[in-house]
Motif scaffolding. Structure first.
Motif, PDB file in Angstrom:
ATOM      1  N   GLY A   1       0.794  -1.219   0.000  1.00 57.85           N
ATOM      2  CA  GLY A   1       0.000   0.000   0.000  1.00 57.85           C
ATOM      3  C   GLY A   1       0.824   1.266   0.000  1.00 57.85           C
ATOM      4  N   ASN A   2       1.971   1.255   0.676  1.00 62.17           N
ATOM      5  CA  ASN A   2       2.802   2.459   0.729  1.00 62.17           C
ATOM      6  C   ASN A   2       3.761   2.579  -0.450  1.00 62.17           C
ATOM      7  OD1 ASN A   2       4.343   0.293   1.396  1.00 62.17           O
ATOM      8  ND2 ASN A   2       5.161   1.138   3.312  1.00 62.17           N
ATOM      9  N   SER A   3       3.670   1.670  -1.413  1.00 60.33           N
ATOM     10  CA  SER A   3       4.577   1.700  -2.565  1.00 60.33           C
ATOM     11  C   SER A   3       3.845   1.866  -3.884  1.00 60.33           C
ATOM     12  CB  SER A   3       5.406   0.404  -2.612  1.00 60.33           C
ATOM     13  OG  SER A   3       6.158   0.231  -1.424  1.00 60.33           O
ATOM     14  N   VAL A   4       2.534   2.180  -3.842  1.00 60.03           N
ATOM     15  CA  VAL A   4       1.759   2.264  -5.080  1.00 60.03           C
ATOM     16  C   VAL A   4       2.255   3.416  -5.946  1.00 60.03           C
ATOM     17  CG1 VAL A   4      -0.535   2.687  -6.027  1.00 60.03           C
ATOM     18  CG2 VAL A   4      -0.261   1.179  -4.069  1.00 60.03           C
ATOM     19  N   HIS A   5       2.368   4.603  -5.369  1.00 58.27           N
ATOM     20  CA  HIS A   5       2.776   5.763  -6.164  1.00 58.27           C
ATOM     21  C   HIS A   5       4.231   5.626  -6.642  1.00 58.27           C
ATOM     22  CE1 HIS A   5      -0.951   7.776  -5.147  1.00 58.27           C
ATOM     23  NE2 HIS A   5      -0.736   7.513  -3.866  1.00 58.27           N
ATOM     24  N   GLU A   6       5.068   5.096  -5.795  1.00 60.34           N
ATOM     25  CA  GLU A   6       6.461   4.896  -6.206  1.00 60.34           C
ATOM     26  C   GLU A   6       6.545   3.920  -7.370  1.00 60.34           C
ATOM     27  OE1 GLU A   6      10.661   3.137  -4.358  1.00 60.34           O
ATOM     28  OE2 GLU A   6       8.855   3.291  -3.115  1.00 60.34           O
ATOM     29  N   ALA A   7       5.763   2.842  -7.313  1.00 59.10           N
ATOM     30  CA  ALA A   7       5.788   1.862  -8.395  1.00 59.10           C
ATOM     31  C   ALA A   7       5.254   2.449  -9.694  1.00 59.10           C
ATOM     32  CB  ALA A   7       4.970   0.636  -7.996  1.00 59.10           C
ATOM     33  N   ARG A   8       4.196   3.251  -9.620  1.00 54.20           N
ATOM     34  CA  ARG A   8       3.639   3.830 -10.842  1.00 54.20           C
ATOM     35  C   ARG A   8       4.598   4.829 -11.471  1.00 54.20           C
ATOM     36  NH1 ARG A   8      -2.768   4.765  -9.190  1.00 54.20           N
ATOM     37  NH2 ARG A   8      -3.327   2.549  -9.189  1.00 54.20           N
TER      38      ARG A   8
END
Length: 534
Positions: free
Chosen positions: A89-96
């Motif tokens: 959940g805390n890595s969604v924006h980083e992954a995108r």
């Protein structure tokens, strides 16, 4: 009681071995299950909460995204039911952001990047053309899929081979399949835009040769529509744009007076779309001009024979006589033909249509708002002079023309107050992924605490209590009567102080031993009798 002798009696604590086989097995299974549950809960609490990163991906995009996430050390997993890729959940924006920098996902199509690959030697011209066409189809599909209502698209191009013979040339054609989001449709303007975009990307491709269908197989572009229907649609759009233009002008000039929410206007435009062509020829008689002139001149020579009395005088020819002695006469005629042309003007006038025949305007005004001393809102109707002034402003704004029959109607009425819009709900505190991670860890600790102090500890305590209450075994000359050698309690009358135990307890112990192991009790009694008899 003579049968109980405390000189050589030992009371061992039997504990776990004193239970039946079934109870021992159940206790072992319960302990193993408790440890396994505790370990699983602790591991579950350490796993992060996963949220959806992308769904409905093609196999190629899913593989590329998985490799990219592994390279970036971002934990992820694939939903076995939907195939969606989930990340912490805390890595969604980083992954995108990381995937966007690599151009992922590509949307399931292959574009011009396939031309960057090494084609190798010996590639035929046919394969080069096929790769280029496939790349062009992929680029068009990506562009169409970038629309808000389109989830995916595929483009098929039918481009015939060009020939040097003009009569044998065939026009290219294209077909587009769009996959729309649930509940979304494409309007006529968007369908036309897709058709024009595809037609403009392919040389010699006409808009009428582009076919668009949706994922349900419905034809979105109608090939049977006549030119008259297309013209009618264009005329309707032109009329709508013109009416909206006048409405904005009216509301723009009245909003500073009555407020943005205090005016409503509607305009109906009667437009003449008739196309007129006129040719006119005019003459000006005051400015004649010679168009052509023809002149004819004739000359005639006549002769007269000499006569009279022969003699010297009569034989002398006159001055204008000919060689044969005849007198000649000369006559001339001049004829002239002149054609005059008047000043002529030829004018060709073509009216393209779209002329406004009549405008009908309706304007509704709200009451004036004011605030009294108590802070309450007071609504006051407009006066007749104010309505007349506003009517004049509206006429000036639309270019009122009474000769063509324009009409303007302005009225004042009280608007109903709109219902208050409920504020958007704030994001729930439960939607915070960090809260879920912390809650999982707290829940796991509570479950482990319950297993330790609510399950294992009572079981071990009960087991220890049962072990202390187990009947003792009798030791005969240092040998255990029941086969146990640990945790022995010796009852000795000679060596040291025996444990305080009353007669009734010894009697119960003897009875229990006699019930569980009668053979050894009988042996003990025989030894006692033999010893006493000796």
């Amino acid at each position: 009681m003579a049968l109980v002798k405390t000189d050589d009696v030992v009371l061992p604590s039997r504990g776990f071995n004193g239970l039946s086989l079934l109870r021992q097995l159940g206790l072992m299974v319960g302990l193993a299950a408790s440890v396994a549950i505790g370990f699983s809960i602790v591991q579950w609490s350490q796993d992060p909460s996963y949220r959806m990163l992308y769904s409905n991906l093609s196999e190629q995009d899913a593989a590329d995204i998985s490799n990219s996430l592994q390279s970036a050390a971002i934990p992820y997993k694939v939903d076995p039911n939907t195939g969606a890729i989930l990340v912490a959940g805390n890595s969604v924006h980083e992954a995108r952001l990381n995937l966007a920098s690599q151009g992922l996902p590509r949307g399931g199509g292959v574009g011009f990047e396939m031309l960057d690959k090494d084609q190798g030697f010996g590639v035929s011209q046919f394969m080069e053309g096929a790769r280029y066409q496939r790349a062009l189809e992929g680029e068009l599909a990506r562009t169409i899929a970038s629309l808000n209502r389109v989830r995916g698209a595929r483009v098929h191009l039918a481009i015939p081979k060009q020939t040097a013979f003009a009569r044998a040339r065939r026009k290219p054609k294209a077909s587009v399949t769009v996959d729309l989001f649930a509940g979304r449709v494409l309007d006529e303007g968007q369908i036309t835009a897709i058709s024009h975009m595809v037609a403009a990307s392919i040389p010699s491709l006409e808009v009428s040769d582009v076919t668009v269908i949706d994922q349900k197989g419905r034809l979105l572009t109608s090939s049977d529509s006549s030119a008259d229907m297309r013209v009618s649609s264009t005329q309707f759009n032109h009329r709508k744009r013109l009416e909206d233009y006048y409405i904005k002008r009216i509301e723009g000039i009245l909003s500073p007076i009555v407020g943005a929410e205090g005016v409503r206007a509607q305009v109906s435009a009667d437009i003449d779309f008739t196309v007129t062509e006129q040719t006119q020829e005019t003459f000006n008689p005051d400015l004649p001009a010679i168009r052509s002139e023809q002149t004819l001149e004739e000359r005639r020579n006549g002769s007269q024979t000499l006569s009279g009395v022969p003699g010297s005088l009569s034989n002398q020819p006159p001055a204008n006589t000919t060689a044969d002695g005849s007198r000649g006469t000369v006559s001339s005629t001049i004829r002239a033909t002149r054609n005059y042309e008047l000043d002529r003007t030829i004018s060709h006038v073509r009216s393209g249509g779209g002329n406004i025949k009549r405008l009908s305007v309706a304007v509704v005004l709200d009451d004036k708002h004011s605030i009294d001393e108590n802070g309450d809102v007071i609504r006051v109707p407009l006066t007749d002079d104010e309505v007349k002034s506003i009517t004049s402003l509206v006429k000036e704004a639309i270019g009122f023309n009474g000769q063509r029959g324009d009409s303007v109607n302005v009225i004042n009425t009280r608007f109903k107050l709109p219902a208050e819009v409920e504020p958007l709900p704030e994001p729930s505190f439960m939607d915070n992924p960090e809260l879920w991670d912390t809650g999982k860890q707290v829940l796991a600790g509570a479950v482990v605490f319950f297993l330790l102090f609510g399950v294992l500890r009572p079981v071990l305590r009960e087991l220890a209590a049962k072990g202390e209450a187990m009947p003792a075994q009798v030791m005969i000359q240092g040998q255990p009567a029941g086969g146990m050698q640990n945790d022995q309690l010796t009852l000795s009358a000679d060596g040291g102080k025996p444990q305080q135990q009353n007669h009734e307890s010894n009697l119960n112990t003897a009875r229990t031993l006699a019930t569980q192991d009668p053979k050894r009790v009988a042996q003990v009694v025989n030894n006692w009798v033999a010893t006493d008899g000796g």
